[in-house]
Design a protein around this motif. Structure first.
Motif, mmCIF file in Angstrom:
data_model
loop_
_atom_site.group_PDB
_atom_site.id
_atom_site.type_symbol
_atom_site.label_atom_id
_atom_site.label_comp_id
_atom_site.label_asym_id
_atom_site.label_seq_id
_atom_site.Cartn_x
_atom_site.Cartn_y
_atom_site.Cartn_z
ATOM 1 N N ARG A 31 0.919 -1.178 0.041
ATOM 2 C CA ARG A 31 -0.002 0.095 -0.094
ATOM 3 C C ARG A 31 0.895 1.240 -0.097
ATOM 4 O O ARG A 31 0.628 2.348 -0.791
ATOM 5 C CB ARG A 31 -0.994 -0.074 1.122
ATOM 6 C CG ARG A 31 -2.069 -1.130 1.209
ATOM 7 C CD ARG A 31 -2.947 -0.770 2.210
ATOM 8 N NE ARG A 31 -3.313 -1.951 3.117
ATOM 9 C CZ ARG A 31 -4.126 -2.141 3.999
ATOM 10 N NH1 ARG A 31 -4.581 -0.952 4.620
ATOM 11 N NH2 ARG A 31 -4.541 -3.156 4.662
ATOM 12 N N ALA B 239 -5.215 5.802 4.785
ATOM 13 C CA ALA B 239 -6.059 6.162 3.535
ATOM 14 C C ALA B 239 -6.161 7.639 3.739
ATOM 15 O O ALA B 239 -6.768 8.319 4.654
ATOM 16 C CB ALA B 239 -7.311 5.665 3.470
ATOM 17 N N TRP C 100 -2.415 6.366 0.049
ATOM 18 C CA TRP C 100 -2.008 5.894 1.312
ATOM 19 C C TRP C 100 -0.878 6.567 1.673
ATOM 20 O O TRP C 100 0.344 7.195 0.829
ATOM 21 C CB TRP C 100 -1.512 4.459 1.137
ATOM 22 C CG TRP C 100 -2.614 3.444 0.536
ATOM 23 C CD1 TRP C 100 -3.029 2.704 -0.363
ATOM 24 C CD2 TRP C 100 -3.670 2.982 1.656
ATOM 25 N NE1 TRP C 100 -3.977 2.282 -0.408
ATOM 26 C CE2 TRP C 100 -4.540 2.151 1.014
ATOM 27 C CE3 TRP C 100 -3.823 3.392 3.040
ATOM 28 C CZ2 TRP C 100 -5.501 1.598 1.642
ATOM 29 C CZ3 TRP C 100 -4.902 2.494 3.851
ATOM 30 C CH2 TRP C 100 -5.747 1.755 2.759
#
Length: 244
Positions: A106, A211, A216
């Motif tokens: 991420r 988030a 991210w």
């Protein structure tokens, strides 16, 4: 506080694996920490806590007040870990590994952690981090631990575990586990957790993915322990990288 005890059976690895890892992963995503079910019996907890007075089991002792880390003591085990400590560390690693890799993906960061803990520790040692980082902590009345991170070099595993070895409200009062999170363009957020005896708390070593509207972002986190008001509090710290 009344302590509840779950009947435990089987190897420690089975107790760890039986956890609801989907829920634990979700809580780690949401909060940066997640409380497990009971992993150790009261007798097993007492056995580990009693090791604190066995100086031969440790490579060093840290006086937190001397180093302005807080108040109280902790000791680093040698690499000759007690069987239960070794079993816990080996059991948690494969359960935490998918979460660590997901977080790295991420954030667009490398995920250098191989499938086995031994391989990862070998990489740590090659990089000069070759000292045991497994910790046994002891707090008495008035003791506390400043907010910090257990980062000992460039080789870092993003999650670690602390296990309570004494019963809150029975053996001690106070001593809650604290975490703070530095949020993007916002004030920091804090949380506290009462750690039941024999249960583990999985938490972020350094940062976690958060988030944002732009994708991210790193959410830096620190952990510590609030002041113990009475009694004695022992905890076991499981770190999945070694120290320089």
């Amino acid at each position: 506080m009344t302590e509840t005890t779950t009947r435990l059976g089987g190897p420690v690895a089975d107790r760890v694996a039986r956890g609801d890892w989907t829920t634990l992963a979700g809580e780690l995503d949401e909060h940066g920490h997640a409380l497990t079910g009971q992993l150790l019996t009261p007798a097993e907890c007492r056995g580990i806590a009693a090791l604190y007075d066995r100086s031969d089991r440790f490579r060093s002792t840290v006086d937190m007040a001397r180093h302005r880390f807080g108040s109280g003591q902790y000791r680093y085990f040698t690499h000759d870990l007690p069987d239960l400590v070794q079993e816990l560390r080996e059991a948690f690693y494969p359960c935490l590994l998918p979460i660590a890799r997901d977080w790295a993906a991420r954030l667009g960061k490398p995920a250098p952690w191989p499938d086995s803990l031994n391989e990862w520790l070998h990489l740590c040692h090659e990089a000069g981090q070759d000292k045991s980082a497994q910790i046994l902590l002891r707090y008495g009345p008035g003791d506390w631990n400043a907010l910090h991170r257990d980062v000992f070099g460039d080789m870092v595993f993003p999650l670690q575990v602390v296990i309570g070895l004494d019963a809150p409200g029975v053996d001690f009062t106070g001593g809650e586990f604290l975490m703070t999170e530095q949020r993007p363009r916002a004030q920091s957020r804090g949380s506290s957790t009462t750690l039941p005896r024999g249960h583990g708390l999985i938490f972020t070593t350094r940062d976690r993915p958060v988030a944002t509207r732009r994708g991210w972002s790193n959410g830096p986190m620190r952990h510590g322990v609030s002041t113990v008001r009475s009694g004695r509090r022992h905890t076991l710290g499981l770190v999945f990288h070694d120290a320089a």
